[in-house]
Motif scaffolding. Structure first.
Motif, PDB file in Angstrom:
ATOM      1  N   PRO A  78      -1.672  -5.117 -18.562  1.00 41.64           N
ATOM      2  CA  PRO A  78      -0.879  -5.634 -19.695  1.00 41.64           C
ATOM      3  C   PRO A  78      -0.010  -6.825 -19.331  1.00 41.64           C
ATOM      4  N   ASP A  79       0.281  -6.995 -18.028  1.00 45.92           N
ATOM      5  CA  ASP A  79       1.059  -8.157 -17.596  1.00 45.92           C
ATOM      6  C   ASP A  79       0.172  -9.345 -17.241  1.00 45.92           C
ATOM      7  N   ASP A  80      -1.091  -9.253 -17.627  1.00 50.41           N
ATOM      8  CA  ASP A  80      -2.051 -10.344 -17.437  1.00 50.41           C
ATOM      9  C   ASP A  80      -2.441 -10.566 -15.992  1.00 50.41           C
ATOM     10  N   LYS A  81      -2.161  -9.626 -15.108  1.00 48.08           N
ATOM     11  CA  LYS A  81      -2.669  -9.717 -13.748  1.00 48.08           C
ATOM     12  C   LYS A  81      -4.066  -9.115 -13.717  1.00 48.08           C
ATOM     13  N   ILE A  82      -4.906  -9.650 -12.839  1.00 43.48           N
ATOM     14  CA  ILE A  82      -6.251  -9.086 -12.676  1.00 43.48           C
ATOM     15  C   ILE A  82      -6.258  -8.251 -11.412  1.00 43.48           C
ATOM     16  N   ILE A  83      -6.619  -6.969 -11.574  1.00 39.22           N
ATOM     17  CA  ILE A  83      -6.605  -5.994 -10.490  1.00 39.22           C
ATOM     18  C   ILE A  83      -8.050  -5.712 -10.087  1.00 39.22           C
ATOM     19  N   PHE A  84      -8.308  -5.742  -8.774  1.00 41.88           N
ATOM     20  CA  PHE A  84      -9.657  -5.576  -8.255  1.00 41.88           C
ATOM     21  C   PHE A  84      -9.869  -4.199  -7.649  1.00 41.88           C
ATOM     22  N   GLY A  85     -11.120  -3.742  -7.707  1.00 40.04           N
ATOM     23  CA  GLY A  85     -11.520  -2.574  -6.958  1.00 40.04           C
ATOM     24  C   GLY A  85     -11.752  -2.928  -5.502  1.00 40.04           C
ATOM     25  N   LYS A  86     -12.140  -1.920  -4.702  1.00 42.18           N
ATOM     26  CA  LYS A  86     -12.301  -2.138  -3.259  1.00 42.18           C
ATOM     27  C   LYS A  86     -13.623  -2.787  -2.898  1.00 42.18           C
ATOM     28  N   GLY A  87     -14.531  -2.876  -3.857  1.00 42.84           N
ATOM     29  CA  GLY A  87     -15.775  -3.577  -3.611  1.00 42.84           C
ATOM     30  C   GLY A  87     -16.932  -2.665  -3.251  1.00 42.84           C
ATOM     31  N   THR A  88     -18.145  -3.126  -3.558  1.00 41.55           N
ATOM     32  CA  THR A  88     -19.380  -2.443  -3.171  1.00 41.55           C
ATOM     33  C   THR A  88     -20.267  -3.460  -2.477  1.00 41.55           C
ATOM     34  N   ARG A  89     -20.674  -3.119  -1.255  1.00 44.86           N
ATOM     35  CA  ARG A  89     -21.552  -4.021  -0.508  1.00 44.86           C
ATOM     36  C   ARG A  89     -22.995  -3.687  -0.839  1.00 44.86           C
ATOM     37  N   LEU A  90     -23.714  -4.668  -1.343  1.00 40.38           N
ATOM     38  CA  LEU A  90     -25.118  -4.482  -1.724  1.00 40.38           C
ATOM     39  C   LEU A  90     -26.011  -4.952  -0.586  1.00 40.38           C
ATOM     40  N   HIS A  91     -26.805  -4.024  -0.036  1.00 35.64           N
ATOM     41  CA  HIS A  91     -27.759  -4.335   1.028  1.00 35.64           C
ATOM     42  C   HIS A  91     -29.161  -4.346   0.444  1.00 35.64           C
ATOM     43  N   ILE A  92     -29.852  -5.460   0.578  1.00 37.81           N
ATOM     44  CA  ILE A  92     -31.224  -5.549   0.089  1.00 37.81           C
ATOM     45  C   ILE A  92     -32.158  -5.314   1.260  1.00 37.81           C
ATOM     46  N   LEU A  93     -33.005  -4.304   1.144  1.00 38.31           N
ATOM     47  CA  LEU A  93     -33.939  -3.950   2.204  1.00 38.31           C
ATOM     48  C   LEU A  93     -35.297  -4.593   1.947  1.00 38.31           C
ATOM     49  N   PRO A  94     -35.929  -5.128   2.979  1.00 37.07           N
ATOM     50  CA  PRO A  94     -37.220  -5.813   2.786  1.00 37.07           C
ATOM     51  C   PRO A  94     -38.357  -4.836   2.495  1.00 37.07           C
ATOM     52  N   VAL A 141      -7.732  -8.178   2.809  1.00 37.74           N
ATOM     53  CA  VAL A 141      -7.901  -7.646   4.149  1.00 37.74           C
ATOM     54  C   VAL A 141      -9.366  -7.268   4.335  1.00 37.74           C
ATOM     55  N   LEU A 142      -9.857  -7.397   5.554  1.00 34.97           N
ATOM     56  CA  LEU A 142     -11.268  -7.143   5.837  1.00 34.97           C
ATOM     57  C   LEU A 142     -11.704  -5.786   5.305  1.00 34.97           C
ATOM     58  N   GLY A 143     -12.775  -5.799   4.500  1.00 33.11           N
ATOM     59  CA  GLY A 143     -13.329  -4.558   3.978  1.00 33.11           C
ATOM     60  C   GLY A 143     -12.651  -4.025   2.734  1.00 33.11           C
ATOM     61  N   GLN A 144     -11.705  -4.783   2.187  1.00 36.95           N
ATOM     62  CA  GLN A 144     -10.981  -4.347   0.991  1.00 36.95           C
ATOM     63  C   GLN A 144     -11.128  -5.369  -0.127  1.00 36.95           C
ATOM     64  N   GLY A 145     -10.746  -4.952  -1.323  1.00 38.90           N
ATOM     65  CA  GLY A 145     -10.723  -5.883  -2.438  1.00 38.90           C
ATOM     66  C   GLY A 145      -9.467  -6.736  -2.385  1.00 38.90           C
ATOM     67  N   PRO A 146      -9.470  -7.846  -3.108  1.00 33.98           N
ATOM     68  CA  PRO A 146      -8.289  -8.703  -3.147  1.00 33.98           C
ATOM     69  C   PRO A 146      -7.090  -7.964  -3.744  1.00 33.98           C
ATOM     70  N   GLN A 147      -5.925  -8.147  -3.117  1.00 34.74           N
ATOM     71  CA  GLN A 147      -4.677  -7.558  -3.604  1.00 34.74           C
ATOM     72  C   GLN A 147      -3.804  -8.673  -4.188  1.00 34.74           C
ATOM     73  N   PHE A 148      -3.318  -8.453  -5.397  1.00 29.63           N
ATOM     74  CA  PHE A 148      -2.531  -9.459  -6.110  1.00 29.63           C
ATOM     75  C   PHE A 148      -1.189  -9.686  -5.427  1.00 29.63           C
ATOM     76  N   ILE A 149      -0.853 -10.983  -5.204  1.00 31.48           N
ATOM     77  CA  ILE A 149       0.437 -11.313  -4.606  1.00 31.48           C
ATOM     78  C   ILE A 149       1.352 -11.963  -5.649  1.00 31.48           C
ATOM     79  N   PHE A 150       0.895 -13.081  -6.227  1.00 30.31           N
ATOM     80  CA  PHE A 150       1.691 -13.831  -7.201  1.00 30.31           C
ATOM     81  C   PHE A 150       0.788 -14.441  -8.268  1.00 30.31           C
ATOM     82  N   GLN A 151       1.401 -14.658  -9.437  1.00 24.48           N
ATOM     83  CA  GLN A 151       0.791 -15.514 -10.447  1.00 24.48           C
ATOM     84  C   GLN A 151       1.855 -16.491 -10.954  1.00 24.48           C
ATOM     85  N   TYR A 152       1.463 -17.748 -11.053  1.00 20.77           N
ATOM     86  CA  TYR A 152       2.314 -18.779 -11.626  1.00 20.77           C
ATOM     87  C   TYR A 152       1.608 -19.407 -12.814  1.00 20.77           C
TER      88      TYR A 152
END
Lengths: 112, 113
Positions: A96-112, B38-49
């Motif tokens: 709601p504060d217009d920040k974009i929050i990310f997940g921890k990510g998923t690494r996609l490995h493509i196998l030949p 940080v290696l192996g993690q998603g981006p963590q928000f620090i600031f927005q201007y």
């Protein structure tokens, strides 16, 4: 507060096979949802976004995602992957504060 | 058109030192956000201007500060560096806030020894 959970840290899949990368979010308000891709040693690139309207969203490189409000999910899919799709994929939600929050990510490995 | 540019690309600092990272947004973009990855993690928000004013701050200590200049470029400053500050620092710009997707630079890789 908004949060994003990517259920799989790594997904191996054979070339030309279909893939689904899972994402769940928590929010008590309407949200905007995004998927980003990060290739090695690069920044993040937008794959697709859901702002409103049709729940099936098409993005670049043949990817698509479906917004499911009842299941609070936004899973990413591709019907046939290529070796060039090897990368890390991040699901993200705007708060709601217009920040974009990310997940921890998923690494996609493509196998030949 | 030039994308988001960040400088330097790599940096090695010693604990206790200070560092300044720089970011130039895409032309016409008025919002700049900073993320720590940080290696192996998603981006963590620090600031927005946005329009040179701080619009949001993440859960980072006061050692982290930033500013945005009249030309919309931005600097991220980190004082009294700790080993745990080693990360990829990403800058992203967007035309506005909210539902505007972020456009990322390739980041600055900071190593603290």
């Amino acid at each position: 507060a908004q949060s994003v959970t990517q259920l799989d840290s790594q997904v191996p899949v054979f070339e030309e096979a279909p893939v689904e990368l899972r994402c769940n979010y928590s929010s008590s308000v309407s949200v905007y949802l995004f998927w980003y891709v990060q290739y090695p040693n690069q920044g993040l690139q937008l794959l697709l976004k859901y702002l409103s309207g049709s729940t099936l969203v098409k993005g670049i490189n043949g990817f698509e995602a479906e917004f499911n409000k009842s299941q609070t999910s936004f899973h990413l899919r591709k019907p046939s992957v290529h070796i060039s799709d090897t990368a890390e994929y991040f699901c993200a939600v705007s708060d709601p504060d217009d920040k974009i929050i990310f997940g921890k990510g998923t690494r996609l490995h493509i196998l030949p | 058109d030039a994308g988001v540019t960040q400088s330097p690309t790599h940096l090695i600092k010693t604990r206790g030192q200070h560092v300044t990272l720089r970011c130039s947004p895409i032309s016409g973009h008025k919002s700049v956000s900073w993320y720590q990855q940080v290696l192996g993690q998603g981006p963590q928000f620090i600031f927005q201007y946005y329009e040179k004013e701080e619009r949001g701050r993440g859960n980072f200590p006061d050692r982290f500060s930033a500013r945005q200049f009249p030309n919309y470029s931005s600097e991220l400053n980190v004082n009294a560096l700790l080993l745990g500050d080693s990360a990829l620092y990403l800058c992203a710009s967007s035309p506005g806030t909210g539902n505007s997707p972020l456009h990322f630079g390739n980041g600055t890789r900071l190593t603290v020894t």
